[in-house]
Design an enzyme around this catalytic site. Structure first.
Site, PDB file in Angstrom:
ATOM      1  N   LYS A 118       0.838  -1.208   0.000  1.00  0.00           N
ATOM      2  CA  LYS A 118       0.000   0.000   0.000  1.00  0.00           C
ATOM      3  C   LYS A 118       0.866   1.248   0.000  1.00  0.00           C
ATOM      4  O   LYS A 118       0.615   2.191  -0.735  1.00  0.00           O
ATOM      5  CB  LYS A 118      -0.823   0.040   1.302  1.00  0.00           C
ATOM      6  CG  LYS A 118      -2.225  -0.391   1.200  1.00  0.00           C
ATOM      7  CD  LYS A 118      -2.907  -0.006   2.509  1.00  0.00           C
ATOM      8  CE  LYS A 118      -4.089  -0.873   2.767  1.00  0.00           C
ATOM      9  NZ  LYS A 118      -4.762  -0.535   4.018  1.00  0.00           N
ATOM     10  N   ASP A 124      -8.197   2.263   4.141  1.00  0.00           N
ATOM     11  CA  ASP A 124      -8.788   0.983   4.518  1.00  0.00           C
ATOM     12  C   ASP A 124      -9.465   0.410   3.287  1.00  0.00           C
ATOM     13  O   ASP A 124     -10.282   1.079   2.659  1.00  0.00           O
ATOM     14  CB  ASP A 124      -9.788   1.110   5.673  1.00  0.00           C
ATOM     15  CG  ASP A 124      -9.996  -0.248   6.346  1.00  0.00           C
ATOM     16  OD1 ASP A 124      -9.001  -0.794   6.868  1.00  0.00           O
ATOM     17  OD2 ASP A 124     -11.123  -0.774   6.317  1.00  0.00           O
TER      18      ASP A 124
END
Ligand code: ITT
Length: 200
Positions: A12, A69
């Site tokens: 990420k 998220d």
């Protein structure tokens, strides 16, 4: 301007930095925050989890923090694993085990019923309690077998229909143009741009 990317996921972090590379911002990873422990994810929505992760880092560091998220929603599994994607199978399971489990549950499910999507909410939190959220998603299908070495997580089993290839088979710059994360970050980019100009 410096922004801390509030993630423990190296894949990420790499993607966030690459997608936002045209901004005049230097992105720091959590490794630069000595003594910080990430909160356990207890939210029931992506927005709650993203906000909690960003706010915790902003409060701890006194800096702006950006969190993400994400989750994979599989229609044939009633939208699972969804917001529980990182804890699917078990909190300590590997990406390989999670992917294997999904393929196992979808055994015999025809292509036409293998629709899925990645969802992402990014949160930007400031040192004085500021908080902004943005959403992005990417539609696709669950493959019959994993393929590709790029990306991370569920990428090897997620087919992007436009390319007839899994996310993990796409070059990183292509994933970073079409992914849920790219779309969420595009939506929060104007705010980041304003903040970086104000700080210059
Ligand atoms: P942080 O909370 O520290 O950011 P995490 O990996 O726990 O890291 P999430 O809570 O957002 O992140 O969990 C998302 C799950 O979905 C996790 O298993 C990821 O590997 C997976 N995931 C997230 N983005 C993905 C992507 O772009 N491609 C494939 N899988 C992804």
């Amino acid at each position: 301007m410096q922004v801390i990317v509030a993630t423990t996921n190296a894949g990420k972090f790499r993607e966030v930095v690459s997608i936002l590379s045209d901004l005049r911002i230097s992105f720091l990873s959590l490794t630069s925050l000595q003594g910080y422990t990430s909160p356990v994810e207890v939210g029931v929505t992506y927005a709650e989890n993203a906000a909690a992760k960003a706010a915790a880092v902003a409060q701890f560091s006194g800096c702006w923090a950006l969190a993400d998220d994400s989750g994979l929603e599989v229609d044939a599994l009633g939208g699972q694993p969804g917001v529980y994607s990182s804890r699917y199978v078990s909190p300590t399971a590997s990406d390989l085990e999670r992917n294997h489990r999904i393929l196992e549950l979808l055994e015999g499910v025809p292509h036409s019923q293998r629709n899925a999507r990645f969802q992402c909410v990014v949160a930007l939190a400031g040192p004085d309690g500021e908080l902004s959220l943005a959403h992005g998603s990417c539609d696709g299908m669950i493959a019959e077998v994993p393929s590709g070495d790029s990306g991370f997580g569920y990428d090897p089993i997620f087919i992007v229909p436009k390319f007839a290839a899994t996310m993990a088979s796409l070059p990183p710059d292509v994933k970073n143009r079409v992914s849920h994360r790219a779309r969420a970050l595009e939506n929060i980019k104007p705010l980041l741009q304003r903040l970086s100009l104000a700080a210059a």
